[in-house]
Design a protein around this motif. Sequence first.
Motif, PDB file in Angstrom:
ATOM      1  N   HIS A  97      69.835  69.872  93.976  1.00 52.10           N
ATOM      2  CA  HIS A  97      70.234  69.563  92.598  1.00 52.10           C
ATOM      3  C   HIS A  97      70.194  70.819  91.724  1.00 52.10           C
ATOM      4  O   HIS A  97      71.012  70.981  90.832  1.00 52.10           O
ATOM      5  N   TYR A  98      69.260  71.735  92.009  1.00 54.15           N
ATOM      6  CA  TYR A  98      69.268  73.021  91.299  1.00 54.15           C
ATOM      7  C   TYR A  98      70.486  73.847  91.706  1.00 54.15           C
ATOM      8  O   TYR A  98      71.130  74.484  90.880  1.00 54.15           O
ATOM      9  N   PRO A 123      60.062  83.399  95.014  1.00 53.62           N
ATOM     10  CA  PRO A 123      60.546  82.963  93.699  1.00 53.62           C
ATOM     11  C   PRO A 123      59.524  83.231  92.601  1.00 53.62           C
ATOM     12  O   PRO A 123      58.336  83.028  92.781  1.00 53.62           O
ATOM     13  N   THR A 124      60.019  83.721  91.475  1.00 56.15           N
ATOM     14  CA  THR A 124      59.144  83.942  90.325  1.00 56.15           C
ATOM     15  C   THR A 124      59.335  82.834  89.307  1.00 56.15           C
ATOM     16  O   THR A 124      58.457  82.569  88.520  1.00 56.15           O
ATOM     17  N   GLY A 125      60.492  82.218  89.301  1.00 59.12           N
ATOM     18  CA  GLY A 125      60.750  81.122  88.390  1.00 59.12           C
ATOM     19  C   GLY A 125      61.142  81.538  86.990  1.00 59.12           C
ATOM     20  O   GLY A 125      61.514  80.704  86.183  1.00 59.12           O
ATOM     21  N   GLU A 126      61.054  82.839  86.669  1.00 58.99           N
ATOM     22  CA  GLU A 126      61.337  83.289  85.310  1.00 58.99           C
ATOM     23  C   GLU A 126      62.763  82.974  84.875  1.00 58.99           C
ATOM     24  O   GLU A 126      62.978  82.440  83.794  1.00 58.99           O
ATOM     25  N   GLU A 130      63.235  79.185  84.670  1.00 59.10           N
ATOM     26  CA  GLU A 130      62.523  78.651  83.503  1.00 59.10           C
ATOM     27  C   GLU A 130      63.348  78.843  82.227  1.00 59.10           C
ATOM     28  O   GLU A 130      63.452  77.940  81.398  1.00 59.10           O
ATOM     29  N   LYS A 131      63.979  79.990  82.089  1.00 63.03           N
ATOM     30  CA  LYS A 131      64.807  80.264  80.909  1.00 63.03           C
ATOM     31  C   LYS A 131      66.001  79.298  80.856  1.00 63.03           C
ATOM     32  O   LYS A 131      66.317  78.748  79.800  1.00 63.03           O
ATOM     33  N   LEU A 132      66.651  79.069  82.001  1.00 66.59           N
ATOM     34  CA  LEU A 132      67.784  78.146  82.051  1.00 66.59           C
ATOM     35  C   LEU A 132      67.361  76.717  81.718  1.00 66.59           C
ATOM     36  O   LEU A 132      68.098  75.978  81.066  1.00 66.59           O
ATOM     37  N   VAL A 133      66.168  76.334  82.157  1.00 64.87           N
ATOM     38  CA  VAL A 133      65.650  74.996  81.840  1.00 64.87           C
ATOM     39  C   VAL A 133      65.382  74.896  80.340  1.00 64.87           C
ATOM     40  O   VAL A 133      65.757  73.914  79.695  1.00 64.87           O
ATOM     41  N   GLU A 134      64.744  75.930  79.777  1.00 57.40           N
ATOM     42  CA  GLU A 134      64.451  75.925  78.334  1.00 57.40           C
ATOM     43  C   GLU A 134      65.726  75.847  77.500  1.00 57.40           C
ATOM     44  O   GLU A 134      65.752  75.212  76.445  1.00 57.40           O
ATOM     45  N   GLU A 135      66.798  76.489  77.975  1.00 54.41           N
ATOM     46  CA  GLU A 135      68.075  76.472  77.263  1.00 54.41           C
ATOM     47  C   GLU A 135      68.856  75.182  77.506  1.00 54.41           C
ATOM     48  O   GLU A 135      69.919  74.979  76.939  1.00 54.41           O
ATOM     49  N   LYS A 142      68.514  71.122  84.538  1.00 50.83           N
ATOM     50  CA  LYS A 142      67.531  70.069  84.336  1.00 50.83           C
ATOM     51  C   LYS A 142      66.810  69.781  85.650  1.00 50.83           C
ATOM     52  O   LYS A 142      67.434  69.724  86.699  1.00 50.83           O
ATOM     53  N   THR A 143      65.512  69.608  85.545  1.00 47.44           N
ATOM     54  CA  THR A 143      64.737  69.212  86.708  1.00 47.44           C
ATOM     55  C   THR A 143      64.732  67.697  86.777  1.00 47.44           C
ATOM     56  O   THR A 143      64.407  67.028  85.802  1.00 47.44           O
ATOM     57  N   VAL A 144      65.107  67.170  87.911  1.00 51.77           N
ATOM     58  CA  VAL A 144      65.121  65.733  88.128  1.00 51.77           C
ATOM     59  C   VAL A 144      63.903  65.388  88.977  1.00 51.77           C
ATOM     60  O   VAL A 144      63.698  65.968  90.045  1.00 51.77           O
ATOM     61  N   VAL A 145      63.079  64.481  88.485  1.00 51.72           N
ATOM     62  CA  VAL A 145      61.874  64.065  89.201  1.00 51.72           C
ATOM     63  C   VAL A 145      62.128  62.701  89.830  1.00 51.72           C
ATOM     64  O   VAL A 145      62.424  61.730  89.141  1.00 51.72           O
TER      65      VAL A 145
END
Length: 172
Positions: free
Chosen positions: A17-18, A125-128, A131-136, A140-143
């Motif tokens: 999904h990512y 992976p650092t996730g940085e 994380e920025k794309l999610v904040e913007e 979207k993270t789907v749980v």
Amino acid sequence: MIPINILIPVGSGGVGHYAVHLAKLGNAHITATCGSRNLDFVRSLGAVEVLDYHTPEGATLKSPSGKKYDYVLHCATGIPWSTFHNLSSKGKVIDLTPSPSAMLTFAVKKITFSKQQLVPYFCKPTGENLEKLVEEGKVKTVVDSTYPLSKGEEAWAKLIDGHATGKIIIEH
């Protein structure tokens, strides 16, 4: 500019999904696979073509529009190289879950100078950036589900079963 054609097997999964989100941000023409219950979900993420992997077309990973894939973002286990016969002449399979047989295929493709390549992908992976794309709000993270640590075995079983839509969270 003509968009690149990307195949993302298991487009409804925790990694898939990512991958669909990120490919959409790159203006790619996305074909993704998933089970029938997730077809609309994967379309909503940005896939243009969605294949039910339980159908003959889905099992062969053939694009409904007949397009050849420039890239396959391979984020599932159990799909052999021979399945990716719908690659363009210089197509590449980026394997996020490289197995010993994938490493052998990579070596054979290299030494035979094949234009079609399997590329094992290893990263820390650092996730940085994510994380920025999610904040913007661009990704979207789907749980799918959340489990307490005491039920970690159940969460693992669901993950291994391969039918989660998005991420499985274990809380402590």
